[in-house]
Motif scaffolding. Structure first.
Motif, short mmCIF file in Angstrom:
data_model
loop_
_atom_site.label_atom_id
_atom_site.label_comp_id
_atom_site.label_asym_id
_atom_site.label_seq_id
_atom_site.Cartn_x
_atom_site.Cartn_y
_atom_site.Cartn_z
N UNK A 18 0.99 -1.73 0.10
CA UNK A 18 -0.25 0.22 0.18
C UNK A 18 0.67 1.55 0.03
N UNK A 19 1.96 1.30 0.63
CA UNK A 19 3.02 2.66 0.46
C UNK A 19 3.70 2.80 -0.82
N UNK A 20 3.61 2.10 -1.69
CA UNK A 20 3.67 2.50 -3.00
C UNK A 20 2.07 2.33 -4.07
N UNK A 21 1.52 2.77 -3.71
CA UNK A 21 -0.06 3.55 -4.14
C UNK A 21 0.47 4.37 -4.90
N UNK A 22 0.92 5.18 -4.25
CA UNK A 22 1.08 6.57 -4.71
C UNK A 22 2.69 6.27 -6.39
N UNK A 23 3.42 5.89 -6.05
CA UNK A 23 4.66 5.63 -6.69
C UNK A 23 4.26 4.64 -8.64
N UNK A 24 3.61 3.92 -7.89
CA UNK A 24 2.65 2.72 -8.70
C UNK A 24 1.88 4.35 -9.98
N UNK A 25 0.00 4.19 -9.31
CA UNK A 25 -0.62 4.86 -10.02
C UNK A 25 -0.06 5.96 -9.97
N UNK A 27 -0.56 10.82 -10.51
CA UNK A 27 -1.80 11.09 -10.86
C UNK A 27 -2.70 10.59 -11.05
N UNK A 28 -3.21 11.10 -10.09
CA UNK A 28 -4.99 11.05 -11.05
C UNK A 28 -6.10 11.23 -9.76
N UNK A 29 -6.51 10.47 -9.98
CA UNK A 29 -8.12 10.55 -9.43
C UNK A 29 -9.17 9.63 -9.10
N UNK A 99 -7.82 12.88 -4.87
CA UNK A 99 -7.21 13.49 -6.29
C UNK A 99 -5.63 13.41 -5.15
N UNK A 100 -4.93 12.63 -6.50
CA UNK A 100 -3.65 12.32 -6.11
C UNK A 100 -3.03 13.08 -7.35
N UNK A 101 -2.26 14.35 -6.54
CA UNK A 101 -0.63 15.13 -6.92
C UNK A 101 0.12 15.34 -6.43
#
Length: 123
Positions: A18-25, A27-29, A99-101
């Motif tokens: 789960x800690x890699x969620x942002x690095x994998x996906x 920016x986005x919604x 929102x991930x940014x």
């Protein structure tokens, strides 16, 4: 009787922490995936008309599964994307989206107001 073709769907899932969620996906919604097939079909049709790119995901945290959809828009300005996301809230009857940014997560309600903010950029 007409010949019917069977269309088979295939999904490939990748596992990561789960800690890699942002690095994998990136920016986005993100929204919760609807469990109703009709709502899901309506959503995916709408996303197709908006030329969106989406990925399904599932997270397991403290024994609870969450099923979601990560959405990005090619060549769309943020204001247009936010309007699309507000329309998605109406289509699905949900009250918010994420929102991930740049390593941050902001939760926006269906009217466009910020209701929560988290900064993951230091992790």
């Amino acid at each position: 009787m007409a010949n019917r073709k069977t269309i088979e769907h295939c999904m490939i899932f990748e596992l990561f922490t789960i800690k890699d969620f942002f690095s994998y996906f990136g920016d986005g919604y993100c929204i919760e995936m609807p469990s109703n097939k009709t709502k899901l079909d309506n959503l995916l049709n709408y996303l197709s008309t908006q030329k969106a790119v989406w990925k399904f995901y599932a997270t397991l945290t403290n024994g609870t599964w969450f099923h979601g959809i990560h959405i990005t828009f090619q060549n769309e300005k943020r204001i247009k994307a936010e309007t699309i996301m507000q329309n998605i809230c109406k289509i699905l009857g949900i009250g918010s989206y994420c929102v991930y940014a740049g390593g941050t997560q902001t939760i926006i309600d269906a009217e466009g107001d910020v209701i929560a903010f988290v900064d993951f950029s230091e992790m």
